[in-house]
Design a protein around this motif. Structure first.
Motif, PDB file in Angstrom:
ATOM      1  N   VAL A   1       0.863  -1.113  -0.014  1.00  0.00           N
ATOM      2  CA  VAL A   1      -0.058   0.116   0.133  1.00  0.00           C
ATOM      3  C   VAL A   1       0.715   1.399   0.135  1.00  0.00           C
ATOM      4  N   VAL A   2       1.920   1.207   0.805  1.00  0.00           N
ATOM      5  CA  VAL A   2       2.787   2.215   0.784  1.00  0.00           C
ATOM      6  C   VAL A   2       3.554   2.624  -0.517  1.00  0.00           C
ATOM      7  N   GLY A   3       4.005   1.422  -1.238  1.00  0.00           N
ATOM      8  CA  GLY A   3       4.460   1.657  -2.567  1.00  0.00           C
ATOM      9  C   GLY A   3       3.519   2.356  -3.504  1.00  0.00           C
ATOM     10  N   ALA A   4       2.217   1.872  -3.485  1.00  0.00           N
ATOM     11  CA  ALA A   4       1.257   2.291  -4.398  1.00  0.00           C
ATOM     12  C   ALA A   4       1.015   3.933  -4.127  1.00  0.00           C
ATOM     13  N   VAL A   5       0.797   4.251  -2.831  1.00  0.00           N
ATOM     14  CA  VAL A   5       0.495   5.534  -2.626  1.00  0.00           C
ATOM     15  C   VAL A   5       1.701   6.477  -3.022  1.00  0.00           C
ATOM     16  N   LEU A   6       3.041   6.231  -2.852  1.00  0.00           N
ATOM     17  CA  LEU A   6       4.384   7.046  -2.967  1.00  0.00           C
ATOM     18  C   LEU A   6       4.201   6.821  -4.962  1.00  0.00           C
ATOM     19  N   ALA A   7       3.825   5.922  -5.470  1.00  0.00           N
ATOM     20  CA  ALA A   7       4.174   5.604  -6.838  1.00  0.00           C
ATOM     21  C   ALA A   7       3.062   6.817  -7.430  1.00  0.00           C
ATOM     22  N   VAL A   8       1.722   6.960  -6.941  1.00  0.00           N
ATOM     23  CA  VAL A   8       0.751   7.869  -7.402  1.00  0.00           C
ATOM     24  C   VAL A   8       1.167   9.043  -7.196  1.00  0.00           C
ATOM     25  N   ALA A   9       1.574   9.437  -5.879  1.00  0.00           N
ATOM     26  CA  ALA A   9       2.165  10.736  -5.388  1.00  0.00           C
ATOM     27  C   ALA A   9       2.860  11.163  -6.370  1.00  0.00           C
ATOM     28  N   SER A  10       3.914  10.612  -6.736  1.00  0.00           N
ATOM     29  CA  SER A  10       5.143  10.969  -7.535  1.00  0.00           C
ATOM     30  C   SER A  10       4.672  11.262  -8.701  1.00  0.00           C
ATOM     31  N   LEU A  11       3.800  10.467  -9.453  1.00  0.00           N
ATOM     32  CA  LEU A  11       3.355  10.628 -10.804  1.00  0.00           C
ATOM     33  C   LEU A  11       2.553  11.868 -10.816  1.00  0.00           C
TER      34      LEU A  11
ATOM     35  N   TYR B   1      14.233   7.881 -16.953  1.00  0.00           N
ATOM     36  CA  TYR B   1      14.250   6.332 -16.843  1.00  0.00           C
ATOM     37  C   TYR B   1      15.373   5.837 -16.197  1.00  0.00           C
ATOM     38  N   VAL B   2      16.596   5.969 -16.886  1.00  0.00           N
ATOM     39  CA  VAL B   2      17.932   5.507 -16.699  1.00  0.00           C
ATOM     40  C   VAL B   2      18.247   5.771 -15.211  1.00  0.00           C
ATOM     41  N   PHE B   3      18.094   7.151 -15.008  1.00  0.00           N
ATOM     42  CA  PHE B   3      18.937   7.971 -13.665  1.00  0.00           C
ATOM     43  C   PHE B   3      18.066   7.263 -12.533  1.00  0.00           C
TER      44      PHE B   3
ATOM     45  N   GLN C   1       7.991  19.119 -19.839  1.00  0.00           N
ATOM     46  CA  GLN C   1       9.253  18.245 -19.741  1.00  0.00           C
ATOM     47  C   GLN C   1       9.100  17.758 -18.213  1.00  0.00           C
ATOM     48  N   ARG C   2       8.325  18.293 -17.131  1.00  0.00           N
ATOM     49  CA  ARG C   2       7.842  17.534 -15.993  1.00  0.00           C
ATOM     50  C   ARG C   2       7.232  16.342 -16.300  1.00  0.00           C
ATOM     51  N   LEU C   3       6.233  16.364 -17.104  1.00  0.00           N
ATOM     52  CA  LEU C   3       5.337  15.235 -17.640  1.00  0.00           C
ATOM     53  C   LEU C   3       6.688  14.229 -18.128  1.00  0.00           C
ATOM     54  N   ALA C   4       7.496  14.520 -19.081  1.00  0.00           N
ATOM     55  CA  ALA C   4       8.367  13.459 -19.490  1.00  0.00           C
ATOM     56  C   ALA C   4       9.269  12.892 -18.428  1.00  0.00           C
ATOM     57  N   ALA C   5       9.479  13.861 -17.225  1.00  0.00           N
ATOM     58  CA  ALA C   5      10.315  13.139 -16.203  1.00  0.00           C
ATOM     59  C   ALA C   5       9.289  12.191 -15.514  1.00  0.00           C
ATOM     60  N   GLY C   6       8.134  12.821 -15.178  1.00  0.00           N
ATOM     61  CA  GLY C   6       7.137  11.540 -14.549  1.00  0.00           C
ATOM     62  C   GLY C   6       7.070  10.406 -15.144  1.00  0.00           C
ATOM     63  N   LEU C   7       6.832  10.367 -16.559  1.00  0.00           N
ATOM     64  CA  LEU C   7       6.754   9.167 -17.363  1.00  0.00           C
ATOM     65  C   LEU C   7       7.896   8.144 -17.161  1.00  0.00           C
ATOM     66  N   GLY C   8       9.269   8.825 -17.393  1.00  0.00           N
ATOM     67  CA  GLY C   8      10.345   7.976 -17.084  1.00  0.00           C
ATOM     68  C   GLY C   8      10.508   7.538 -15.830  1.00  0.00           C
ATOM     69  N   ALA C   9      10.102   8.295 -14.559  1.00  0.00           N
ATOM     70  CA  ALA C   9      10.245   7.787 -13.328  1.00  0.00           C
ATOM     71  C   ALA C   9       9.348   6.888 -13.033  1.00  0.00           C
ATOM     72  N   PHE C  10       8.066   6.760 -13.632  1.00  0.00           N
ATOM     73  CA  PHE C  10       7.081   5.822 -13.351  1.00  0.00           C
ATOM     74  C   PHE C  10       7.636   4.478 -13.998  1.00  0.00           C
ATOM     75  N   ALA C  11       8.037   4.750 -15.284  1.00  0.00           N
ATOM     76  CA  ALA C  11       8.337   3.487 -15.842  1.00  0.00           C
ATOM     77  C   ALA C  11       9.837   2.699 -15.262  1.00  0.00           C
ATOM     78  N   ALA C  12      10.577   3.375 -14.782  1.00  0.00           N
ATOM     79  CA  ALA C  12      11.718   3.083 -14.032  1.00  0.00           C
ATOM     80  C   ALA C  12      11.383   2.099 -12.749  1.00  0.00           C
ATOM     81  N   ALA C  13      10.130   2.809 -12.170  1.00  0.00           N
ATOM     82  CA  ALA C  13       9.749   2.379 -10.821  1.00  0.00           C
ATOM     83  C   ALA C  13       9.218   0.957 -11.233  1.00  0.00           C
ATOM     84  N   VAL C  14       8.154   0.594 -12.097  1.00  0.00           N
ATOM     85  CA  VAL C  14       7.737  -0.533 -12.611  1.00  0.00           C
ATOM     86  C   VAL C  14       8.621  -1.503 -13.122  1.00  0.00           C
ATOM     87  N   VAL C  15       9.553  -1.050 -14.064  1.00  0.00           N
ATOM     88  CA  VAL C  15      10.472  -2.032 -14.447  1.00  0.00           C
ATOM     89  C   VAL C  15      11.793  -2.282 -13.480  1.00  0.00           C
TER      90      VAL C  15
END
Length: 418
Positions: A50-60, A233-235, A345-359
Motif C-alpha cells: 500500500v505504501v509503495g502504491a501511495v508513493l508511486a501515485v503521489a510521484s506521478l 528512466y535510466v537515472f 518536461q515535467r510530464l516527461a520526467a514523470g513518465l520516465g520515473a514511473f517506468a523505472a519504478a515499474v521495470v
C-alpha cells in the motif's frame, strides 16, 4: 567563471528571491517527503504494498501535474500560479498534523503537497527566465537546479533528529516555512511568460544542428521530451536501487557520504558547466550524457567502495548534461510559453520515473533471486546505450514518410473536409 559571474551580477531582486525560495522549498519538502515511507509504514501500520502504491501515485501526480500547472499559468499568470501552488503545499503540510492520528488524512496531505509541487515548478522556471534571451537561460536554469539540489541534499539530514521523535513540530515548522515563502511571493512583480528575442549567432547554431542527419531539429522536433523520458528512466534506477546495492556491500556511513558528495558535485558543477553545455551541439550532449550514464552504471557493477564512488560521479555528470540540455533544447524548439514547455518536461520526467519504478523492481528482484545483483547494473547500462539509439533509428526511419506526407498535395476530398 566569467560567464557565471556575469549571470550572478545581472540577477534581478526577483530572480535572487526565486533562487532562495527554491532552496527553502526543497529544504522543507525533503525534510518530510523522504521519510514518508517510514511514517506510513511504521507509524500508521500500512502494508509495504500500500505504501509503495501511495508513493508511486503521489510521484506521478507531482510530475505529470506540471502540465496542469502550465495551463493554470497561461490562464492566471506566473506569480498567481506560484501563490496558488504554495497555498496548496502549505495546506498539505499543515494537514499532516491531524494526519498523525488518521492515516487517511496523512495520505490526503501527501497528495496535496504533490499537487502543489506540480503547479509550482513550471511557473517558477518560466518566471526565472522571463524576458531573458538564450545567452542567459543556461546560467539561470543551472542556478535554479543547484538551488533545488542543495535543498534536496540538506533537507533529510536536517530533519532526521525530529522525524520519529517530534513529527508534529517538524510538520508545523515546514508549514510555517512555506507560508512565509508564499508571503514573499506576494511582493514579486507580475511578468509575462516569454523570453527575449534570440541573440546573434543562434541562427548559425540552428543551421549547424539542422545539418546533423540523425538528430536534426526537423527530424526530432519532440526530441527533448523523448530524451528526457529516457534520461530520467535510466537515472531513476540509480536513485531507487543504489541504497539496496551499496549499503550491504559497504556501510550506511559510506552510502551517506556518496550521496553528500554527489549533491555537492551536482550543485557546484552544474553552474560551472552551463555555458559550455549551452554551446554544445545537441547530438554531442546526448552522446556524452547517455555515455556517462552507461559507463557509470557499468562501473557500479564492479561493487566495492571505488566502483560505487566512481559510478556515482559518472551518473552525476550524465544528470548534469542531460537534464539541463534537454530543458534548454525544449525552450529553443518550441514556440509555446515557457511554463508550457517546462510543464511538458515535467510530464516527461514523470513518465520516465514511473517506468523505472515499474521495470526496476522486477529487474532487481530477478537479479537478487539469481544472486547476480551486479548484472542488474549491466542491464541498466545496456539500456542507456540501446534505447537512445533505437529512438533515433525509429524516428529517422519514419522521417521520409512524414516528409512525403507533408509535401503531398491535398486531394479534393481532403480540401473539402478542411
Amino acid at each position: 567563471m566569467r560567464g557565471n559571474e556575469h549571470v550572478v551580477s545581472a540577477l534581478t531582486r526577483a530572480q535572487l528571491f526565486l533562487l532562495g525560495a527554491s532552496f527553502l522549498i526543497t529544504l522543507g519538502s525533503f525534510a518530510v517527503l523522504p521519510y514518508m515511507s517510514v511514517l506510513l509504514h511504521d507509524r500508521f501500520g500500512l502494508g509495504l504494498g500500500v505504501v509503495g502504491a501511495v508513493l508511486a501515485v503521489a510521484s506521478l501526480v507531482q510530475f505529470s501535474g506540471g502540465v496542469v500547472g502550465a495551463a493554470l499559468a497561461a490562464r492566471i499568470g506566473l506569480r498567481a500560479t506560484m501563490l496558488v501552488a504554495l497555498a496548496v503545499r502549505t495546506a498539505g503540510f499543515a494537514a499532516f498534523l491531524p494526519g498523525l492520528t488518521r492515516p487517511v488524512v496523512a495520505v490526503a496531505a501527501l497528495f496535496l503537497v504533490s499537487c502543489g509541487a506540480a503547479l509550482y515548478l513550471p511557473a517558477n522556471k518560466a518566471y526565472l527566465v522571463a524576458g531573458c534571451g538564450r545567452e542567459r537561460r543556461p546560467g539561470l536554469l543551472a542556478a535554479s537546479g543547484s538551488a533545488f539540489n542543495a535543498g534536496i541534499a540538506l533537507g533529510p539530514p536536517a530533519a532526521a533528529p525530529f522525524v520519529l521523535t517530534s513529527p508534529a513540530g517538524l510538520f508545523t515548522g515546514v508549514a510555517v516555512l512555506f507560508a512565509l515563502v508564499g508571503a514573499g511571493h506576494l511582493l514579486l512583480p507580475s511578468v509575462a511568460d516569454g523570453t527575449a528575442p534570440a541573440e546573434e549567432g543562434v541562427s548559425a547554431r540552428a543551421a549547424e544542428e539542422e545539418a546533423e542527419p540523425a538528430l536534426g531539429r526537423r527530424q526530432l522536433p519532440f526530441a527533448p521530451f523523448a530524451f528526457t523520458v529516457l534520461a530520467v528512466y535510466v537515472f531513476m534506477f540509480f536513485q531507487h536501487y543504489l541504497a539496496l546495492y551499496a549499503v550491504p556491500r559497504t556501510s550506511t556511513a559510506f552510502y551517506g557520504a556518496v550521496l553528500m558528495g554527489y549533491a555537492i558535485l551536482l550543485v557546484g558543477a552544474q553552474p560551472l558547466l552551463a555555458r559550455r553545455l549551452a554551446a554544445l551541439p545537441y547530438a554531442a550532449a546526448l552522446r556524452i550524457g547517455f555515455g556517462a550514464m552507461a559507463a557509470g552504471t557499468a562501473v557500479l557493477a564492479l561493487g566495492g567502495r571505488a566502483g560505487i564512488a566512481v559510478g556515482a560521479v559518472l551518473l552525476c555528470l550524465g544528470e548534469i548534461v542531460l537534464f539541463l540540455k534537454n530543458d534548454l533544447e525544449a525552450l529553443e524548439r518550441s514556440t509555446a510559453p515557457s511554463a508550457t514547455v517546462f510543464g511538458r518536461q515535467r510530464l516527461a520526467a514523470g513518465l520516465g520515473a514511473f517506468a523505472a519504478a515499474v521495470v526496476g523492481g522486477q529487474l532487481y528482484g530477478m537479479a537478487e533471486r539469481a544472486s547476480a545483483v551486479p548484472v542488474f547494473w549491466l542491464v541498466v547500462s545496456a539500456q542507456a546505450v540501446v534505447l537512445p539509439v533505437l529512438l533515433v533509428v525509429c524516428v529517422a526511419a519514419g522521417a521520409p514518410a512524414r516528409a512525403a506526407s507533408r509535401s503531398r498535395p491535398a486531394t479534393r476530398a481532403e480540401s473539402k473536409s478542411r
